[in-house]
Scaffold this motif. Structure first.
Motif, PDB file in Angstrom:
ATOM      1  N   MET A 156      20.440  -9.659 -40.152  1.00  0.00           N
ATOM      2  CA  MET A 156      20.190  -9.317 -38.740  1.00  0.00           C
ATOM      3  C   MET A 156      21.304  -9.842 -37.834  1.00  0.00           C
ATOM      4  O   MET A 156      21.798  -9.163 -36.953  1.00  0.00           O
ATOM      5  CB  MET A 156      18.851  -9.937 -38.327  1.00  0.00           C
ATOM      6  N   LYS A 157      21.702 -11.115 -38.103  1.00  0.00           N
ATOM      7  CA  LYS A 157      22.683 -11.733 -37.217  1.00  0.00           C
ATOM      8  C   LYS A 157      24.104 -11.244 -37.499  1.00  0.00           C
ATOM      9  O   LYS A 157      24.952 -11.258 -36.614  1.00  0.00           O
ATOM     10  CB  LYS A 157      22.617 -13.257 -37.346  1.00  0.00           C
ATOM     11  N   ARG A 158      24.383 -10.862 -38.738  1.00  0.00           N
ATOM     12  CA  ARG A 158      25.735 -10.413 -39.082  1.00  0.00           C
ATOM     13  C   ARG A 158      25.786  -8.938 -39.465  1.00  0.00           C
ATOM     14  O   ARG A 158      26.743  -8.253 -39.140  1.00  0.00           O
ATOM     15  CB  ARG A 158      26.305 -11.258 -40.233  1.00  0.00           C
ATOM     16  N   THR A 159      24.739  -8.469 -40.158  1.00  0.00           N
ATOM     17  CA  THR A 159      24.769  -7.086 -40.653  1.00  0.00           C
ATOM     18  C   THR A 159      24.680  -6.073 -39.510  1.00  0.00           C
ATOM     19  O   THR A 159      25.452  -5.108 -39.479  1.00  0.00           O
ATOM     20  CB  THR A 159      23.611  -6.842 -41.654  1.00  0.00           C
ATOM     21  N   VAL A 160      23.753  -6.317 -38.582  1.00  0.00           N
ATOM     22  CA  VAL A 160      23.581  -5.364 -37.473  1.00  0.00           C
ATOM     23  C   VAL A 160      24.890  -5.205 -36.668  1.00  0.00           C
ATOM     24  O   VAL A 160      25.334  -4.072 -36.424  1.00  0.00           O
ATOM     25  CB  VAL A 160      22.392  -5.764 -36.569  1.00  0.00           C
ATOM     26  N   PRO A 161      25.547  -6.311 -36.264  1.00  0.00           N
ATOM     27  CA  PRO A 161      26.813  -6.137 -35.543  1.00  0.00           C
ATOM     28  C   PRO A 161      27.867  -5.372 -36.357  1.00  0.00           C
ATOM     29  O   PRO A 161      28.599  -4.543 -35.812  1.00  0.00           O
ATOM     30  CB  PRO A 161      27.281  -7.570 -35.279  1.00  0.00           C
ATOM     31  N   LEU A 162      27.913  -5.643 -37.666  1.00  0.00           N
ATOM     32  CA  LEU A 162      28.899  -4.943 -38.502  1.00  0.00           C
ATOM     33  C   LEU A 162      28.617  -3.441 -38.527  1.00  0.00           C
ATOM     34  O   LEU A 162      29.535  -2.618 -38.465  1.00  0.00           O
ATOM     35  CB  LEU A 162      28.886  -5.506 -39.931  1.00  0.00           C
ATOM     36  N   VAL A 163      27.321  -3.095 -38.612  1.00  0.00           N
ATOM     37  CA  VAL A 163      26.928  -1.675 -38.618  1.00  0.00           C
ATOM     38  C   VAL A 163      27.273  -1.027 -37.271  1.00  0.00           C
ATOM     39  O   VAL A 163      27.807   0.092 -37.222  1.00  0.00           O
ATOM     40  CB  VAL A 163      25.417  -1.530 -38.935  1.00  0.00           C
ATOM     41  N   ILE A 164      26.969  -1.746 -36.178  1.00  0.00           N
ATOM     42  CA  ILE A 164      27.269  -1.210 -34.828  1.00  0.00           C
ATOM     43  C   ILE A 164      28.775  -0.948 -34.699  1.00  0.00           C
ATOM     44  O   ILE A 164      29.201   0.114 -34.242  1.00  0.00           O
ATOM     45  CB  ILE A 164      26.778  -2.183 -33.733  1.00  0.00           C
ATOM     46  N   THR A 165      29.573  -1.925 -35.122  1.00  0.00           N
ATOM     47  CA  THR A 165      31.035  -1.774 -35.031  1.00  0.00           C
ATOM     48  C   THR A 165      31.495  -0.577 -35.855  1.00  0.00           C
ATOM     49  O   THR A 165      32.300   0.240 -35.388  1.00  0.00           O
ATOM     50  CB  THR A 165      31.736  -3.059 -35.545  1.00  0.00           C
ATOM     51  N   PHE A 166      30.980  -0.476 -37.082  1.00  0.00           N
ATOM     52  CA  PHE A 166      31.386   0.626 -37.948  1.00  0.00           C
ATOM     53  C   PHE A 166      31.022   1.977 -37.329  1.00  0.00           C
ATOM     54  O   PHE A 166      31.853   2.888 -37.257  1.00  0.00           O
ATOM     55  CB  PHE A 166      30.715   0.488 -39.328  1.00  0.00           C
ATOM     56  N   LEU A 167      29.787   2.091 -36.853  1.00  0.00           N
ATOM     57  CA  LEU A 167      29.324   3.384 -36.324  1.00  0.00           C
ATOM     58  C   LEU A 167      30.092   3.797 -35.064  1.00  0.00           C
ATOM     59  O   LEU A 167      30.538   4.943 -34.959  1.00  0.00           O
ATOM     60  CB  LEU A 167      27.822   3.337 -36.033  1.00  0.00           C
ATOM     61  N   THR A 168      30.264   2.855 -34.129  1.00  0.00           N
ATOM     62  CA  THR A 168      30.972   3.216 -32.880  1.00  0.00           C
ATOM     63  C   THR A 168      32.425   3.586 -33.177  1.00  0.00           C
ATOM     64  O   THR A 168      32.934   4.588 -32.665  1.00  0.00           O
ATOM     65  CB  THR A 168      30.909   2.082 -31.839  1.00  0.00           C
ATOM     66  N   GLY A 169      33.074   2.762 -33.994  1.00  0.00           N
ATOM     67  CA  GLY A 169      34.479   3.058 -34.348  1.00  0.00           C
ATOM     68  C   GLY A 169      34.592   4.376 -35.090  1.00  0.00           C
ATOM     69  O   GLY A 169      35.455   5.217 -34.790  1.00  0.00           O
ATOM     70  N   PHE A 170      33.685   4.584 -36.045  1.00  0.00           N
ATOM     71  CA  PHE A 170      33.700   5.803 -36.861  1.00  0.00           C
ATOM     72  C   PHE A 170      33.478   7.055 -35.993  1.00  0.00           C
ATOM     73  O   PHE A 170      34.198   8.047 -36.117  1.00  0.00           O
ATOM     74  CB  PHE A 170      32.609   5.693 -37.934  1.00  0.00           C
ATOM     75  N   PHE A 171      32.504   6.982 -35.069  1.00  0.00           N
ATOM     76  CA  PHE A 171      32.222   8.148 -34.217  1.00  0.00           C
ATOM     77  C   PHE A 171      33.408   8.482 -33.312  1.00  0.00           C
ATOM     78  O   PHE A 171      33.688   9.653 -33.047  1.00  0.00           O
ATOM     79  CB  PHE A 171      30.959   7.917 -33.381  1.00  0.00           C
ATOM     80  N   LEU A 172      34.088   7.444 -32.842  1.00  0.00           N
ATOM     81  CA  LEU A 172      35.250   7.715 -31.983  1.00  0.00           C
ATOM     82  C   LEU A 172      36.356   8.414 -32.769  1.00  0.00           C
ATOM     83  O   LEU A 172      37.031   9.306 -32.241  1.00  0.00           O
ATOM     84  CB  LEU A 172      35.780   6.414 -31.383  1.00  0.00           C
ATOM     85  N   ILE A 173      36.540   8.006 -34.022  1.00  0.00           N
ATOM     86  CA  ILE A 173      37.574   8.649 -34.850  1.00  0.00           C
ATOM     87  C   ILE A 173      37.174  10.097 -35.151  1.00  0.00           C
ATOM     88  O   ILE A 173      37.993  11.020 -35.058  1.00  0.00           O
ATOM     89  CB  ILE A 173      37.798   7.854 -36.161  1.00  0.00           C
ATOM     90  N   VAL A 174      35.896  10.296 -35.490  1.00  0.00           N
ATOM     91  CA  VAL A 174      35.404  11.657 -35.768  1.00  0.00           C
ATOM     92  C   VAL A 174      35.588  12.531 -34.527  1.00  0.00           C
ATOM     93  O   VAL A 174      36.051  13.682 -34.617  1.00  0.00           O
ATOM     94  CB  VAL A 174      33.919  11.614 -36.204  1.00  0.00           C
ATOM     95  N   ALA A 175      35.248  11.967 -33.351  1.00  0.00           N
ATOM     96  CA  ALA A 175      35.369  12.739 -32.103  1.00  0.00           C
ATOM     97  C   ALA A 175      36.813  13.117 -31.819  1.00  0.00           C
ATOM     98  O   ALA A 175      37.094  14.162 -31.222  1.00  0.00           O
ATOM     99  CB  ALA A 175      34.810  11.923 -30.938  1.00  0.00           C
ATOM    100  N   PHE A 176      37.749  12.289 -32.276  1.00  0.00           N
ATOM    101  CA  PHE A 176      39.167  12.581 -32.074  1.00  0.00           C
ATOM    102  C   PHE A 176      39.588  13.814 -32.882  1.00  0.00           C
ATOM    103  O   PHE A 176      40.323  14.673 -32.402  1.00  0.00           O
ATOM    104  CB  PHE A 176      39.995  11.356 -32.501  1.00  0.00           C
ATOM    105  N   PHE A 177      39.073  13.901 -34.112  1.00  0.00           N
ATOM    106  CA  PHE A 177      39.462  15.019 -34.965  1.00  0.00           C
ATOM    107  C   PHE A 177      38.579  16.246 -34.747  1.00  0.00           C
ATOM    108  O   PHE A 177      39.001  17.362 -35.048  1.00  0.00           O
ATOM    109  CB  PHE A 177      39.408  14.592 -36.445  1.00  0.00           C
ATOM    110  N   ILE A 178      37.362  16.055 -34.253  1.00  0.00           N
ATOM    111  CA  ILE A 178      36.466  17.193 -33.980  1.00  0.00           C
ATOM    112  C   ILE A 178      36.068  17.135 -32.501  1.00  0.00           C
ATOM    113  O   ILE A 178      34.977  16.644 -32.166  1.00  0.00           O
ATOM    114  CB  ILE A 178      35.201  17.156 -34.878  1.00  0.00           C
TER     115      ILE A 178
END
Lengths: 211, 210
Positions: free
Chosen positions: B1-23
């Motif tokens: 909860m203390k480490r996994t959730v932030p890692l998931v949030i970082t991954f998802l936000t970063g990933f969506f921004l990259i996807v949005a750049f290409f699509i």
């Protein structure tokens, strides 16, 4: 502000300008006062700026004026912002990692797309210059390309700087030093320009010695 | 909860921004704009933390009557007055940045002169530091010195009065060798930022969680 406001403001600005410049003699209470005032006033200015240009229009106004999905979805960043303030409470301070992770994720995402689109590709494109003859422009274009490539070679530390890489790096340092010197001269002149501006204010606006 | 959730949030936000750049089409293009607005809002709240930290540290200094506690009072008074006049400007004129607002008085007669003079002061320190550091010890150091002198002379009327060479040479130095090295540094730094961003998104770099 009326003319009295202008007069008071000009004297205040004059006092603060002289207080900062007094540091040239030595560190003194007037300089310290102006320095601390600068930090406090700047913090207040940026707080108002962020609230007025970011939080109010994007969060508060959106929530007040929008309807349906748009009205409620904006509560997510609002909640993340409030969770950020959990750092004030040690027991739940760990929650602030969530909004931090969100901002870091956005920064990392932009770090890839914005850097590639905004820096790498335009800079590489601008470096692919034509050489069509023996004019000064052509010579400059050749120098520019050599400069970019050799500077990159200088900053490539994964291999020892020997052979071709070493020769390129030695040329690269020449460009880097010229660049640092030029940047230094440019910065110094900009600062002197600011100093002239402040001196003009003192002698023209405050003391009316200069026309 | 203390480490996994932030890692998931970082991954998802970063990933969506990259996807949005290409699509850049629905729904990703719109998602990018939305995330950037959210980013601005969340960042706005961090300003509160910063100001709170500043107030706490200086309030402590005043309470303990540490050295320079009087200056801390000046800092806090400056901060409070600026925020209050900002609020007054908003209440009276609809915006603190209205030209008649007292907030703009503080900006014009306090922030601008303090900021301008503080940066102008640096001219003296840069000049004195360079006097000590800029010695023509070898060829490379001489290049630094010569290019700085040419740029400085080329940008002021006295340079043109001495010779037409200085403005022309200054322009060439700024447009060619200076630009070349700056471009090389920028490309290198951008590639470094890309690799660091990738490490953050993939959860390899986690120092921001500590």
């Amino acid at each position: 502000m009326g003319s009295m406001g202008t007069i008071i403001g000009t004297w205040l600005a004059g006092f603060l300008t002289l207080a900062i410049l007094s540091f040239l003699y030595k560190d003194n209470p007037f300089y310290k006062l102006a320095e601390h005032l600068y930090v406090g006033v700047s913090a207040g200015y940026w707080l108002i700026y962020v609230v007025f240009f970011d939080v109010k229009p994007m969060l508060i106004d959106t929530f007040m004026n929008e309807t349906g999905f748009e009205k409620w979805i904006i509560l997510i960043p609002g909640a993340l912002g409030l969770i950020m303030l959990s750092r004030w409470f040690p027991k739940i301070a760990w929650l602030s990692r969530w909004p931090i992770a969100f901002t870091v994720g956005i920064g990392a995402g932009l770090g890839i797309t914005a850097n590639l689109q905004g820096y790498v590709l335009p800079q590489v494109t601008a470096t692919l210059l034509p050489v069509t003859g023996f004019t000064v422009t052509d010579l400059s274009n050749i120098v520019l390309v050599i400069g970019v490539v050799t500077t990159l070679m200088y900053f490539y530390f994964s291999k020892p700087h020997k052979g071709v890489l070493g020769a390129g790096a030695r040329i690269g340092i020449v460009f880097i030093m010229i660049s640092f010197g030029a940047s230094f001269g440019y910065t110094l002149m900009a600062r002197i320009s600011l100093l002239i501006g402040r001196l003009h204010f003192l002698f023209h606006d405050l003391l009316h010695i200069l026309d | 909860m203390k480490r996994t959730v932030p890692l998931v949030i970082t991954f998802l936000t970063g990933f969506f921004l990259i996807v949005a750049f290409f699509i850049p089409h629905e729904p990703f293009g719109e998602l990018e704009q939305r995330l950037l607005v959210w980013f601005a809002i969340v960042s706005g709240f961090t300003m509160l933390l910063g100001v709170d930290n500043l107030i706490r540290s200086h309030a402590k200094r005043i309470a303990r009557t540490d050295t320079g506690w009087g200056h801390s009072i000046a800092l806090l008074v400056g901060l409070v007055v600026t925020v209050v006049v900002g609020a007054i400007g908003f209440a009276r004129f609809g915006s603190p940045f209205h030209m008649q607002s007292p907030f703009m008085f503080v900006y014009t007669y306090v922030i601008v002169p303090l900021q301008g003079t503080m940066f102008a002061l640096l001219a003296f320190f840069i000049a004195s530091a360079s006097y000590r550091a800029f010695r023509a010890r070898n060829t490379i150091a001489t290049l630094l010195l010569v290019s700085a002198i040419i740029v400085m002379l080329g940008r002021v009327p006295i340079g043109a009065a001495i010779s037409d060479f200085f403005p022309a040479a200054q322009e060439w130095i700024m447009d060619v060798p200076q630009l070349a090295a700056k471009r090389g540094i920028q490309i290198g730094a951008a590639l470094g930022a890309v690799s660091m961003s990738l490490r953050i998104i993939l959860g390899i770099e986690r120092s921001y969680l500590s």
